[in-house]
Design an enzyme around this catalytic site. Structure first.
Site, PDB file in Angstrom:
ATOM      1  N   SER A 154      -9.832  -0.647   7.084  1.00  0.00           N
ATOM      2  CA  SER A 154      -9.255  -0.521   5.747  1.00  0.00           C
ATOM      3  C   SER A 154      -8.483  -1.717   5.205  1.00  0.00           C
ATOM      4  O   SER A 154      -8.149  -1.742   4.026  1.00  0.00           O
ATOM      5  CB  SER A 154      -8.338   0.694   5.682  1.00  0.00           C
ATOM      6  N   LYS A 210       0.852  -1.200   0.000  1.00  0.00           N
ATOM      7  CA  LYS A 210       0.000   0.000   0.000  1.00  0.00           C
ATOM      8  C   LYS A 210       0.883   1.243   0.000  1.00  0.00           C
ATOM      9  O   LYS A 210       1.892   1.295   0.717  1.00  0.00           O
ATOM     10  CB  LYS A 210      -0.887  -0.033   1.245  1.00  0.00           C
ATOM     11  N   SER A 240      -9.740   1.548   2.766  1.00  0.00           N
ATOM     12  CA  SER A 240      -8.873   2.299   1.893  1.00  0.00           C
ATOM     13  C   SER A 240      -7.796   1.475   1.197  1.00  0.00           C
ATOM     14  O   SER A 240      -7.195   1.950   0.228  1.00  0.00           O
ATOM     15  CB  SER A 240      -8.202   3.423   2.683  1.00  0.00           C
TER      16      SER A 240
HETATM   17  N1  GLN Z   1     -13.234   3.875   6.070  1.00  0.00           N
HETATM   18  C1  GLN Z   1     -12.719   4.240   7.360  1.00  0.00           C
HETATM   19  C2  GLN Z   1     -12.348   5.698   7.369  1.00  0.00           C
HETATM   20  O1  GLN Z   1     -12.507   6.311   6.375  1.00  0.00           O
HETATM   21  C3  GLN Z   1     -11.517   3.398   7.710  1.00  0.00           C
HETATM   22  C4  GLN Z   1     -10.283   3.852   7.045  1.00  0.00           C
HETATM   23  C5  GLN Z   1      -9.074   3.092   7.483  1.00  0.00           C
HETATM   24  O2  GLN Z   1      -9.172   2.085   8.188  1.00  0.00           O
HETATM   25  N2  GLN Z   1      -7.916   3.593   7.122  1.00  0.00           N
HETATM   26  O3  GLN Z   1     -11.901   6.193   8.358  1.00  0.00           O
END
Ligand code: GLN
Length: 414
Positions: A114, A15, A90
Site C-alpha cells: 500500500s 494517511k 491503499s
Molecule cells: N492491496 C493490498 C490489500 O488490499 C495491500 C493493502 C495494504 O498494503 N494495506 O490487502
C-alpha cells in the site's frame, strides 16, 4: 540564533489511519467517522521533534484494504497524471498529494503493497521499511504481523531522510527495534550484485512495465552493477497465503470496533445483537466485511489447521526463498505493480483482479523485508508512470536507498 531542526517547516501529508492527537482519524471508514485521536502516533511525535508541519490527512481504502483508494467510505481519489485513472492504494491519497505537489512528502502504510503500489502508479518514491524498523504505535491496525508505516516522497534522498526521522525502537511497539542507516557510498553501490527473479516475469505483466524494468537493468549495468537471474520458487503461493493471513488478522483487529467504544451512533439499541448489526453491519464497507467473514472462517475450529496453520508454513517457505537468494545478491529488482494505473471503476466488481495488483509487493511483505518503489525514467512525459521495486535484506534500507540514488543520479545526467 536557534538551530533549525532537520525537517523544520517541511510540509507533510499524513494517511488518515495514523493518529494525530486532537484530530479526527477515520481510516476512511464510517465506523470511525467522528473519532478523535487521543494521542500522537510515535511517527508523528518523532516528526514533530524534527520540526515537520502537517498539512492534513489523506484518503485511503477503508482500513487500508484495497489497491485503488476506491474502497474509501468518503471519496474517490484520482490519479494526478490522468484523473480518469486510480492513484493505486491503499495510500492513494498520500501518493496523489505528493505527485500533485500538494505536499513535499507524505506518510503511508504498507501491509502488502500500500505504499509501494500507489507510489508506482503516481510516479513517486515509496518505501516499505523492514518489519519492525518503524513503530506501529498509533497506526489503525490492519494485519499486525505485516503493517509498516513508510514515507512517500519525490526522491530517494527524501525517503532516506524521512525514514531516518521515523525509524527506531519504541516502548509502545514490542516488535520495533533500532536500525543503522548509512550514508550513500558510490564505490560500495557500484560493487553490488542485483538479482532479478524469473518468477516475476510471467503472464499478466504488462509489456510497458516489462520494458521499463529492462531499461532500469541496463542503466544499473552501465553504472557497473552486476545483474543476474535468481529464483524465488514459492512466489506463486504468496497471494493465496497473504489472503489467508491478512483476513485472519483483520477479523481479530477489527473486533475492537464493536460500536460501543470509539464512535457510537446507534442511540437506543434493542439488544447487544441489534447494536452490532446496526453499527458493524451498517457502517463497515463491503471489502472490510468480506475480510472479516473470510478471517473468521479461516480461524474457526476445524478449519484453522487447514487454512491458517498451512498459510503460516507457506509464509516460512517464501521467507526462506529470499534468504537463499540473498546469499548471492545484495538487492532484488522487480516490477512494483503488474500494470500502470487502471481506470476508475475497472476492477471494483472483481476483487481477485484487484488483489493481483499486489502480486509483486506481497511476497517481500510476508518475508518482512524492506522494499522501495522508484519511478522508471521514461522518454515521454505523456505516458502513465511505471515503478520498479528494489527489495533489500532485513534492516538493509541503506542498500536499496544507495542503489536507488545511483539510478536517479545516472538517469538524470544522461
Ligand atoms: N492491496 C493490498 C490489500 O488490499 C495491500 C493493502 C495494504 O498494503 N494495506 O490487502
Amino acid at each position: 540564533h536557534r538551530e533549525v531542526p532537520p525537517l523544520g517547516g517541511v510540509p507533510l501529508a499524513i494517511k488518515d489511519n495514523i493518529f494525530i492527537a486532537g484530530g479526527v482519524v477515520t481510516a476512511a471508514s464510517k465506523i470511525l467517522e467522528h473519532y478523535t485521536a487521543s494521542y500522537d502516533a510515535t511517527v508523528i511525535t518523532k516528526l514533530k521533534e524534527h520540526g515537520a508541519v502537517f498539512l492534513g490527512k489523506t484518503n485511503l481504502d477503508e482500513f487500508a484494504m484495497g489497491a485503488s483508494t476506491e474502497n474509501s467510505a468518503f471519496q474517490v481519489t484520482r490519479n494526478p497524471h490522468d484523473t480518469d485513472y486510480v492513484p493505486g492504494g491503499s495510500s492513494g491519497g498520500s501518493a496523489a498529494a505528493v505527485a500533485a505537489d500538494e505536499a513535499l512528502a507524505a506518510l503511508g502504510s504498507d501491509t502488502g503493497g500500500s505504499v509501494r503500489q500507489p507510489a508506482a502508479l503516481c510516479g513517486v518514491v515509496g518505501l516499505r521499511p523492514t518489519y519492525g524498523a518503524v513503530s506501529r504505535h498509533g497506526l489503525a491496525a490492519m494485519a499486525s504481523s505485516l503493517d509498516q508505516i513508510g514515507p512517500i516522497t519525490k526522491t530517494v534522498d527524501d525517503a532516506r531522510i524521512l525514514f531516518g526521522a521515523i525509524c527506531g525502537e519504541d516502548i509502545y511497539d514490542a516488535t520495533s527495534t533500532n536500525s543503522s542507516l548509512e550514508a550513500f557510498d558510490l564505490e560500495r553501490t557500484r560493487n553490488m550484485t542485483v538479482g532479478i527473479p524469473d518468477e516475476y516475469f510471467v503472464e499478466g505483466l504488462d509489456e510497458r512495465v516489462a520494458r521499463g524494468i529492462e531499461t532500469v537493468r541496463e542503466s544499473l549495468e552501465r553504472s557497473g552493477v552486476s545483474v543476474r537471474r535468481i529464483s524465488l520458487p514459492h512466489t506463486k503461493y504468496a497471494l493465496a497465503c497473504y489472503y489467508i493471513i491478512v483476513p485472519a488478522e483483520v477479523s481479530t483487529n477489527l473486533a475492537r470496533l464493536d460500536g460501543i467504544r470509539y464512535d457510537r451512533t446507534v442511540k437506543e439499541p434493542k439488544s447487544l445483537n441489534d447494536l452490532y448489526v446496526r453499527e458493524r453491519g451498517g457502517r463497515f464497507g463491503t471489502e472490510v466485511k468480506r475480510r472479516i467473514l473470510l478471517g473468521t472462517f479461516v480461524l474457526s475450529s476445524g478449519y484453522y489447521d487447514a487454512y491458517y496453520t498451512q498459510a503460516q508454513r507457506v509464509r516460512r517457505l517464501i521467507t526462506q526463498d529470499f534468504e537463499e537468494a540473498f546469499k548471492d545478491v545484495d538487492v532484488i529488482l522487480t516490477p512494483t505493480a503488474p500494470t500502470p494505473a487502471f481506470k476508475i471503476g475497472e476492477k471494483t466488481d472483481d476483487p481477485l483482479s484487484m488483489y493481483l495488483s499486489d502480486i509483486y509487493t506481497v511476497p517481500s511483505s510476508l518475508a518482512g523485508l524492506p522494499g522501495i518503489s522508484i519511478p522508471v525514467r521514461s522518454a515521454s512525459e505523456e505516458e502513465l508512470p511505471i515503478g520498479f521495486q528494489l527489495i533489500g535484506k532485513r534492516f538493509r534500507e541503506s542498500d536499496i536507498f544507495d542503489l536507488g540514488s545511483l539510478y536517479e543520479q545516472t538517469t538524470v545526467s544522461q
